[in-house]
Enzyme design. Sequence first.
Site, PDB file in Angstrom:
ATOM      1  N   THR B  46       0.816  -1.222   0.000  1.00 38.70           N
ATOM      2  CA  THR B  46       0.000   0.000   0.000  1.00 38.70           C
ATOM      3  C   THR B  46       0.847   1.269   0.000  1.00 38.70           C
ATOM      4  OG1 THR B  46      -1.808  -1.115   1.130  1.00 38.70           O
ATOM      5  CG2 THR B  46      -1.759   1.281   1.306  1.00 38.70           C
ATOM      6  N   HIS B  54      -8.675   3.820 -10.615  1.00 38.64           N
ATOM      7  CA  HIS B  54      -8.847   3.529 -12.031  1.00 38.64           C
ATOM      8  C   HIS B  54     -10.298   3.641 -12.460  1.00 38.64           C
ATOM      9  CE1 HIS B  54      -4.773   2.213 -12.989  1.00 38.64           C
ATOM     10  NE2 HIS B  54      -4.723   1.769 -11.742  1.00 38.64           N
ATOM     11  N   SER B 342      -2.872  -4.303  -9.316  1.00 39.37           N
ATOM     12  CA  SER B 342      -3.646  -3.221  -9.898  1.00 39.37           C
ATOM     13  C   SER B 342      -4.839  -3.799 -10.650  1.00 39.37           C
ATOM     14  CB  SER B 342      -2.769  -2.423 -10.856  1.00 39.37           C
ATOM     15  OG  SER B 342      -3.521  -1.405 -11.451  1.00 39.37           O
ATOM     16  N   CYS B 405       7.271  21.288   9.706  1.00 40.31           N
ATOM     17  CA  CYS B 405       7.729  21.010   8.343  1.00 40.31           C
ATOM     18  C   CYS B 405       7.427  22.239   7.502  1.00 40.31           C
ATOM     19  CB  CYS B 405       7.004  19.789   7.782  1.00 40.31           C
ATOM     20  SG  CYS B 405       7.195  19.574   6.013  1.00 40.31           S
ATOM     21  N   CYS B 440      12.483  19.462   0.986  1.00 37.07           N
ATOM     22  CA  CYS B 440      13.709  19.286   1.767  1.00 37.07           C
ATOM     23  C   CYS B 440      13.791  17.871   2.337  1.00 37.07           C
ATOM     24  CB  CYS B 440      13.878  20.364   2.828  1.00 37.07           C
ATOM     25  SG  CYS B 440      13.312  19.926   4.475  1.00 37.07           S
ATOM     26  N   CYS B 445      12.923  19.206   9.460  1.00 33.20           N
ATOM     27  CA  CYS B 445      11.956  18.796  10.478  1.00 33.20           C
ATOM     28  C   CYS B 445      12.305  17.503  11.190  1.00 33.20           C
ATOM     29  CB  CYS B 445      10.550  18.743   9.891  1.00 33.20           C
ATOM     30  SG  CYS B 445      10.344  17.592   8.547  1.00 33.20           S
TER      31      CYS B 445
END
Lengths: 451, 489, 133
Positions: B46, B54, B342, B405, B440, B445
């Site tokens: 996952t 789709h 898929s 962040c 970055c 962070c």
Amino acid sequence: MTKTRQTDVAIIGGGPAGLAAAIAARKAGAKHVTILERSHELGGILQQCIHNGFGLHRFQEELTGPEYAYRFIPEVQKDPGIELYLNTMVLDLSSQQEITAIHPDFGLVKLQARATVLAMGCRERTRGALSIPGTRPAGVFTAGTAQRFVNIDGYMPGKKVVILGSGDIGLIMARRFTLEGAKVEAVVEIMPYPAGLARNIAQCLEDFDIPLYLSSTVTTIHGKDRVEGVTISQVDDKWQPIPGTGRYISCDTLLLSVGLIPENELSQAANIPLDAKTGGAIVDENRETLIPGIFACGNVLHVHDLVDYVSEEAEIAGEAATRYALSKADADAKANERDKGRKAQQVVIKPGENVRYVLPQRLTPGAEADLFLRVTQPMEAITLYLDGVMLARKRQVRPSEMLKIRLRPNHWENLRQNRGDLDGKEISLTAALQPTQPTRLEPETVRGARP
Amino acid sequence: MGTKTHYDVIIIGGGVVGTAILRALSRLQLKIALLEKQVEIGWGTTKANSGIVHAGFHSTPGTWKAKLCVRGNAMFEQLSDELDVPFWQNGLMMVARTKEEEETLRHYYQQGLENKVTGMEMLDAEATHRLEPNLAPEISLALRAPSGGVVAPFELAMAQAENATANGAQVQTGLRVEDISHTGDEFVITTDDGNTWTSTYLVNSAGLFADEIAKICGLEIEPIIPRKGEEYLFDQSVSDLITHTIFPVPTPKSKGILVIPTAEGNLMIGPTALELPYKDDVTTTAEGLDEIFSFTQKLVPRLNRRDIIASFAGVRAGSPTGDFIFDSSHSGKAIHLRGIESPGLTAAPAIAEHVLKMLAKAGLPQKEKPDFNPRRPKVIRFKELSDAEKEQVIRENPLYAHVVCRCETITEGEIVDAIQRGARTVDGVKFRTRAGMGRCQGGFCTPHIVRILARELGVTPLEITKRGNDSQLLVAEAKEFLKGGKLHD
Amino acid sequence: MTIDGKTKGNNRKMTCITCPTGCQLEVRGGADGELEITGFQCRRGEEYARNEVLNPKRVLTTTVKVRNGVLPLLPVRTAKAIPKGLLERSMDTLADLEIQAPVRTGDVILANLLDTGIDVIASRDMEKVSNVG
């Protein structure tokens, strides 16, 4: 809703650039200056740069990063005309200079500035940008992140270290890790010459017998959970790894010191045009961007190797921003007209042969200003020409060292003789090799002390 | 130890499919649990999923893939709304540049009609470039399916698990199933911590490892085919290049290499499709990047290597038959999901419906919970709030004024919330909040996230890992190396 | 002061570290024990080269642990350069040190480091952490 506050000069960032800009703005007569700083303290990245080597040009002393910052911080702190917002993150800047920021106690802060100085600094280039093949284990850090862990937070991120890139922060961290009892196995540089200053190669690597591999790169990172090793390979003249040259080095940490990038998200929010070469705004000799009233200085404008030049540049920006703010206070409509005329008149300077970038990119004809430039590759001896007018000769130039040249009235006279009216014209700065010049001056010889 | 809980259903595997089934079951008056061997939910296939919802024109009519994909697609709008997961119906485009490819494209259009894909249209070169001006000029024909979209796959799995938990389900991470036996009327599952779990029904949704779990249950089956895919993520500054998810005309093995505008707003290119004997090879390679790059540059020539900010790889559970496989054992009381490749993500909610039907047939009671709440509480995404809302959340909790962040504007408030919702690791925080996912890549962070995790979890920073197991970020306190005698002495 | 035998009669090349220019220096140890130094652009370079041969010295910058400080570490430096050979031992000595906040820039953290006569001083202010209820 939040009340919008007014200020003469807003300075975004309280690092070395912001500090010097604020002091210069006050000296130039700004009544109300506001610094917006995201951290809990002033000083910016200098606070984690605990090594010495700062301030030789400006103070004729070798200061550490925090010491250099403390040459400015008290002056800013005790000045009632400078309003300090610490722990304040600027979220947005409009081209009309409306600033939106957040603060834990004040919530949303809105500020309308007459002039704005951008001093947000830069960030480090990362692994992803390089797409090093392999796994993605813990133990890959940028050199600056490691520096923060070691110098501020008090933790060692690794015991056996390989450093990719020979930028100054990487070299400094090689010494720092070694002094703290870790082992630095190698510094690996893709170019055939080091990226950092020669003195840092000497005092950070040679002093501790740390090998530097030039024309080499990390081609694979190994390790499932934590880094277990890296493969380094030699590269050809197109920087592609040469098959069969791979060599495994066991390590638990890979530090990246592969360059810095100006942090211009806010500049982009304000639609300020950027220079693709520097990664920072396009500015004139006052460090004014193409948006009138917004100025930029320090590493957000272009990455410097010396903080001394950051302070100098910030003073230019702080002073010019104040002049702008004070004139703007008189008549807005007229000022806008003036701005347009002023910008249209400026000469555009482009980097020519052997020059990577030149800053400022625009000049008011006749301006006596320092030109800052970087060359594209190391060269023994060069002559710098601005549109055919010789400016200076330099020896042993390297891309890692920013060059500074003063543009004087006689240069402008010569330019005008060649080109006539210069308004709005484009001229280029070139670095011509001096093949016929002697590559070395006659050595000065001094007799040593008698034992 | 006291009396052990007996579960009605235990699900093995906490990917997007396992958690979809868990959530579907949490509507019913049942005791249910999910066992996941990774330290967090959604960290198998996952996590590296492309995130495409789709439309359904890719699959052969009559297959499970075709049926469940089209059905799943129709469920996504409601699902993402209920679970507050980013979902963007940006539309899909399959593009052709030769006469031969145009023929194939028409075949997919017909196939889509048969599969009852809604809203499809064929676009000539001009119409295609009007919608996507940055597509390669040679592209002569496109099949556009507006029902296609993109979702944040990890967030979906996590949200499904959180919502199921809020409705009484139990989720156990960091536990690997070692053994399964069936005695009397119950399954006895032994996990690697030595504990046992019992249940009446069992759902094997172990993805790449579903074949191994099925074998433990005594099934004779073909093995899963691990298929590695590398993906490369671009900086948000180039996000405007493409709006639709761009597909080439497929190859027999995969849907080809795509240009995907992710739900989070970055462009992504990939995946490769390399069959390998390993299930855990998530390395990226120079060859992979070259392949992806040269391929996608033919679709969108303006893509530039310089703008890549991250690379990753995942391994998909390739199906030995080419279709999803639903096996059962123990008189239908154990269901084994295999080869959910898929469009497994799209099909996930429909797969859950189908598994529920199978379990009902085998006798699982279907009594609805009267107090089932389909909604996951809204997660505060500071960046997306209006000024007034920002002002308010900071007043309520000043941690929302601390941007940790900078690239993605993620606040400490959001990080603490993620930890309270179950994040235990730096990657756990990253995948829940996007902190560290920007340009970055955690440079600024990471030290702050380590500190916040340590504080909230009541441990020292030395114990904080990147993603569980032995992935600690820090190895010692400052000065420790000097006191214990130097390494290089 | 004498020149060590290793250098005598040998050429030694080095990069001057006294400023960012990084001049490439060359030192020739003459047979008579005199030093011939070339390549510098200022007097500091010449002095550096001589010291580098006779008694190489470095300023040590590092950190020491702080109790009750707003941060866990205080950056420190030697007030002057110390003999290069003492860097490792100095690090070991400073690793055992734990000081009390508050500290001001320039405060002596450790006097007379390893009998060099050189002090270790604080290179920033460190406030005491305010007591939280």
